[in-house]
Design an enzyme around this catalytic site. Sequence first.
Site, PDB file in Angstrom:
ATOM      1  N   SER A  81     -39.987  -5.433  39.417  1.00  6.19           N
ATOM      2  CA  SER A  81     -39.087  -4.567  38.653  1.00  6.19           C
ATOM      3  C   SER A  81     -38.111  -5.388  37.830  1.00  6.19           C
ATOM      4  O   SER A  81     -37.682  -4.971  36.746  1.00  6.19           O
ATOM      5  CB  SER A  81     -38.319  -3.646  39.604  1.00  6.19           C
ATOM      6  N   GLY A 117     -47.804  -2.889  40.915  1.00  3.80           N
ATOM      7  CA  GLY A 117     -47.825  -3.428  42.269  1.00  3.80           C
ATOM      8  C   GLY A 117     -47.490  -2.369  43.295  1.00  3.80           C
ATOM      9  O   GLY A 117     -48.186  -2.215  44.315  1.00  3.80           O
ATOM     10  N   HIS A 118     -46.421  -1.600  43.038  1.00  5.01           N
ATOM     11  CA  HIS A 118     -46.083  -0.495  43.930  1.00  5.01           C
ATOM     12  C   HIS A 118     -47.224   0.526  43.997  1.00  5.01           C
ATOM     13  O   HIS A 118     -47.579   1.014  45.079  1.00  5.01           O
ATOM     14  CB  HIS A 118     -44.824   0.237  43.430  1.00  5.01           C
TER      15      HIS A 118
END
Length: 294
Positions: free
Chosen positions: A183, A33-34
Site C-alpha cells: 500500500s 497482494g491482499h
Amino acid sequence: MHVVETIEALRIVRRQLQGRVGLVPTMGALHEGHLSLVQTAKAENDCVVVTIFVNPTQFGPNEDFAAYPRDLPRDLAMLEHLGVDLVVTPTPALMYPPGFQTYIDVEHVSQGLEGERRPGHFRGVATIVAKLFNLTQPDSAYFGQKDAQQVAVLRTLVHDLNFPLDLQVMPTLREASGLALSSRNSYLTSHERQAAPVLFRALQTAGETYAAGNTHPDALRKVMLDVLNTEPLARVDYVSVADARTLRESDDEGKAPFLLSMAVRLGHTRLIDNMLVPLELNTRKGLQETLGAG
C-alpha cells in the site's frame, strides 16, 4: 456481503457463518497482494472474513498513521466482487476504548530488524491480531511473506497462546519489475518507483550468490549492499541475513535457511522486502514449513 463496524454486529453475523472460516486481516488500501490472499482463503474455506483497520498502536510517533492510504468504498467494492462474506471495519475507539490497558508482547522474535527500528510496532501488531482472532474465531488466517517478521511474531503468538487456527503464509506478489506490492508504494514518485526494484535485485543477486555456493552471511550482506548502492536514490536502513526461524542475525554459513531482508528509504517512503535462501523455499510449501508452522 455483510459490512459491520461494531462488535455486537460482528458477533451476530459470525454466528451465522457455517463451515470453515478463513480470515484475512488488512489495513485497507487493498492491492493485488491482499486480493490474492482473499482468493486463496475463499478457495480453501466455506466463508471468508476480511478486516480493515488501520491500527494506531503499531505506528510510531513519527510514522505515517495519519497519512496512511485509506479508500474504504473502493476496498469494499473489490471485496464484494470477490464474494467475501463479512467485512469488519472497526474504529480505533472501538478497538481501544477508554481505559484500555492490555497489550501482548512477543519477546525474542520481535526484537531485531523492524522491531529494533520501530519500538512498540510488534506489540501493537500482536495485540490487534489477537483481538481480531478472538472476535472472528477463524479456522485459518492468511498473511503475506513480505512482512516476514510479522509472520514470525504471529506464528509465535498462535503457538504460545494456543489459538485454534492455522496460520497460512503466502509468497510475496510482485510487479513485473520485481517491486513487492505494498500500500505504501502509492507514496512513491515516478522516479522513486523506477528506482524501487533495486530491493528485489539486491535480494535476487544475494540468492543467486548463495545458490552458486558463496553461502557465508557476510558475503550475502555485502552483495545486497553493493547492489543497493548502485541506486543513487536508495538510502539503506539495514540489510540482514538472519536465521529464518529465530530471526537472530547469523554469522554461521551452516545455519541456513536464512531470511535475507532489508529496509530502504526512497525519498520519504520506507520500503521493506525479503527472500528466503535456499531459493526453493520461496514457495507456499517452503514458507509454511519455514515461517508458518507454530
